[in-house]
Design an enzyme around this catalytic site. Structure first.
Site, PDB file in Angstrom:
ATOM      1  N   ARG A 300       0.835  -1.214   0.000  1.00  0.00           N
ATOM      2  CA  ARG A 300       0.000   0.000   0.000  1.00  0.00           C
ATOM      3  C   ARG A 300       0.864   1.257   0.000  1.00  0.00           C
ATOM      4  NH1 ARG A 300      -5.367  -1.919   3.502  1.00  0.00           N
ATOM      5  NH2 ARG A 300      -6.170  -3.096   1.717  1.00  0.00           N
ATOM      6  N   TYR A 441      -6.836   0.627  -6.965  1.00  0.00           N
ATOM      7  CA  TYR A 441      -6.277  -0.698  -6.642  1.00  0.00           C
ATOM      8  C   TYR A 441      -5.523  -0.718  -5.310  1.00  0.00           C
ATOM      9  CZ  TYR A 441      -2.041   0.707  -9.447  1.00  0.00           C
ATOM     10  OH  TYR A 441      -0.946   1.321  -9.973  1.00  0.00           O
ATOM     11  N   GLU A 442      -5.125  -1.930  -4.935  1.00  0.00           N
ATOM     12  CA  GLU A 442      -4.481  -2.178  -3.628  1.00  0.00           C
ATOM     13  C   GLU A 442      -5.381  -1.705  -2.480  1.00  0.00           C
ATOM     14  OE1 GLU A 442      -1.774  -4.147  -3.525  1.00  0.00           O
ATOM     15  OE2 GLU A 442      -2.213  -4.099  -1.371  1.00  0.00           O
ATOM     16  N   GLY A 443      -6.687  -2.037  -2.597  1.00  0.00           N
ATOM     17  CA  GLY A 443      -7.676  -1.583  -1.603  1.00  0.00           C
ATOM     18  C   GLY A 443      -8.112  -0.189  -1.976  1.00  0.00           C
ATOM     19  N   GLN A 448      -9.509   1.983   2.436  1.00  0.00           N
ATOM     20  CA  GLN A 448      -8.444   2.544   3.305  1.00  0.00           C
ATOM     21  C   GLN A 448      -9.057   3.312   4.473  1.00  0.00           C
ATOM     22  OE1 GLN A 448      -5.332   1.672   2.651  1.00  0.00           O
ATOM     23  NE2 GLN A 448      -6.083   0.703   0.790  1.00  0.00           N
TER      24      GLN A 448
END
Ligand code: FAD
Length: 597
Positions: A300, A441-443, A448
């Site tokens: 992240r 992306y990546e959460g 978050q």
């Protein structure tokens, strides 16, 4: 089109004064690291990226990666050669452990290098980025045998890794994935299913691709508790450990995207040809989600960095254009002459908004990386735990705020260009298009915000956030001692911190009883938390610049004065804006629930 120059002096300032590179280098794991070697490596790295990788950014955007009829993928002209040069120079290996061929440098240094790589060419950077995530997973959780088999080649970058989580029905909800892994008598598994959106799932830049695939075994419980993680090499290894027989994984298509066109985003099919692709279990069955969590902070942070890197590159272009472009007459300019637009206060406002936000964000991201180093290598349990807590709190800020700023600041760069910003030839629009994926992306950034409010605030029953706020408050004495010089920074930081504290108290008091109310306020809370953190970084920047100005050589004065000015602008003009978010954080879910869409 203007190319990119790594902002080495700014980076050095942040490394020394905000992220405390000296403190990281003093950790016993980094006994061989000193500041001079870090900076000379960064200089060399910058030259490589500026000369070889940055010039491919535009061609990558124009050509994109292409899937051929036989399922292979060709990356844009120059990519494969540049990647080979990257591998030969050893850039990918710098921060990995020496036992697998790495340089054993701190993560902080890796993040600084990633900033340069990603500014140079974000689509290119995705290949090493995904490889880094895969290496991290193997380092932490794979057996010794698997580590020895795969890591040396992945650390050099000769083989690249991918992360296969997403499926059509399983995006944010990873627990919904359906790819199957059936155990075999020989201890391997047969993997069948379809993964979508897999970055660099197929390409022509490396000898082998090591897919890390999340899948379910037949006896797995539903949801995230039933996910296992497998190594699925594109080419199975022969008896000598070299790429041999083709595994049953193929690229069925690649996506046509808004940005990062050179990064192939693949639909991968496992097991089309028969019983399934051969996969090797990492660690234990059903522990895949837990494993993913241990590497999430690093991944992240790297995505948050994409916002920083693209903003920096777009800022350099906007500043260059504003110096050249003549339009209108700025007040006070000679009659009858057009001024460069950089003379207009509103254009200067846009540029300083970019510059100061980039500096604040660089501080947050580097601080986050330093916290990861201390969490991994601190000298005592207490130090390691405290640093891990800090990294946990900062990660949603780096990822969420970093990538939101990436979109906002690259958009501002287009605004500085005026109409020419909207025209593709100038190249500035590419950064905005490239930046737009990072909040997704990546959460997603919504995830978050939920992570910050739902997982991080409750850490140690609110103790972690309380300590964090106290840490920011502790700067007040130093700011007070600086007197009138930093008075406005002090007042604005104190007032924004007080808003953050009351919003935090409200969430802690209401979040447990009414999770929907807490979730409804999560995104504005993440913004408030982030900008206050940025304000803290900028207050520290102002203090450091003030110290450095005492006795600075005349040639250095302007640099430190600019650092102080930029910090003042951030704290006086950007920081107070987020105080207005408190009502949105504490508004409850009432209107959201009642809305008829
Ligand atoms: C260019 C690109 C590259 C990618 N690379 C990879 C890769 O290499 N490997 C990989 O595995 N995946 C990759 N992905 C997939 C990416 O991680 C997912 O797209 C992302 O996780 C979001 O999932 P989704 O697209 O299904 O959106 P959804 O999950 O459907 O989300 C849609 C919206 O709903 C919101 N939402 C969803 N669930 C919740 C919830 N519980 N609470 C509140 N809001 C919610 C989201 O925030 C979002 O705004 C990539 C995607 C793209 C576009």
């Amino acid at each position: 089109m203007a190319e990119y120059t790594a902002p080495l002096r700014d980076m050095r300032f942040t490394l020394e004064h905000i992220a405390d590179l000296a403190g990281v280098s003093a950790l016993s794991a980094f006994a061989h690291v000193d500041a001079d070697s870090v900076f000379s490596i960064l200089e060399e790295n910058a030259r490589f990226m500026e000369d070889l990788v940055a010039p491919l950014n535009r061609v990558g955007d124009l050509q994109g990666s292409v899937r051929n009829d036989d399922g292979t993928v060709t990356t844009p002209e120059g990519f494969a050669d540049a990647y080979k040069a990257y591998v030969d120079a050893g850039w990918g290996a710098v921060s990995f452990p020496p036992e697998y061929g790495g340089g054993g440098f701190p993560w902080l240094m890796s993040i600084a290098m990633q900033e340069i790589l990603t500014s140079a060419n974000m689509a290119f950077s995705m290949c090493p980025l995904l490889n880094q995530g895969a290496i991290d997973m193997l380092l932490h959780h794979a057996s010794e045998e698997h580590r020895e088999t795969y890591l040396p080649k992945m650390v050099t970058g000769e083989w690249t890794g991918t992360m296969n989580l997403t499926e059509p029905q399983a995006g944010s909800d990873v627990g919904a994935l359906a790819t199957r892994a059936v155990p075999q008598d020989d201890g391997t598994y047969r993997i069948t299913g379809t993964k979508i959106f897999i970055s660099y799932g197929e390409h022509d830049m490396s000898e082998n691709i090591i897919h890390l695939v999340l899948a379910r075994t037949p006896s797995a419980p539903p949801g995230t508790k039933g996910i296992s993680c497998f190594i699925v090499p594109k080419y199975l290894l022969d008896a000598d450990g070299h790429p041999g027989e083709r595994n049953d994984v193929s690229c069925v298509s690649i996506e046509h995207k808004m940005g990062i066109k050179a990064s192939p985003t693949c639909v991968l099919s496992y097991g089309d040809a028969g019983a399934g692709a051969v996969g090797f279990l990492i660690g234990e069955e059903n522990a895949g989600m837990r494993y993913m969590f241990t590497m999430m902070n690093n991944a992240r942070l790297s995505v948050g960095l994409e916002g920083l890197s693209l903003s920096e590159r777009a800022f350099q272009m906007a500043r260059g254009y504003a110096r050249e472009r003549k339009q209108g007459r700025a007040p006070g300019a000679p009659a009858g002459e057009q001024s460069a637009i950089i003379e207009h206060p509103d254009v200067r406002r846009m540029l300083l908004t970019m510059q100061s936000s980039i500096e604040a964000l660089r501080g947050v991201v580097y601080l986050n990386a330093a916290a990861i180093d201390h969490a991994n290598h601190g000298s005592s349990d207490v130090d390691r735990e405290a640093a891990a807590e800090l990294a946990d709190l900062l990660t949603p800020v780096s990822k969420g705020w970093g990538t939101d700023l990436g979109v906002e600041l690259t958009s501002l760069a287009i605004q500085v260009y005026g109409g020419m910003g909207y025209i593709e030839e100038t190249g500035v629009a590419q950064h905005f298009r490239d930046a737009r994926i990072a909040p997704i992306y990546e959460g997603t950034n919504g995830i978050q915000a939920m992570d910050l409010v739902g997982r991080k605030l409750p850490m140690r029953a609110g103790g972690a956030i309380t300590d964090y706020l106290a840490r920011i408050e502790a700067l007040d004495d130093e700011l007070a001692a600086a007197g009138d010089d930093l008075a406005s920074i002090r007042t604005n930081l104190a007032s924004a911190l007080s808003s953050l504290r009351s919003a935090t108290d409200w969430l802690l008091a209401n979040g447990m009883a009414n999770p929907l109310d807490a979730l409804a306020g999560a995104t504005p809370y993440l913004r408030l938390f982030s900008v206050v953190t940025g304000g803290w970084v900028m207050a520290r920047q102002a203090l450091a610049a003030r110290r450095a100005l005492t006795g600075a050589a005349p040639a250095d004065m302007a640099f430190y004065e600019d650092k102080a000015g930029s910090a003042r602008f951030f704290c006086e003009q950007l920081l107070p804006q987020v105080i207005g978010l408190v009502p949105a954080i504490t508004a409850t879910n009432r209107d959201l629930a009642a809305a008829r869409f």
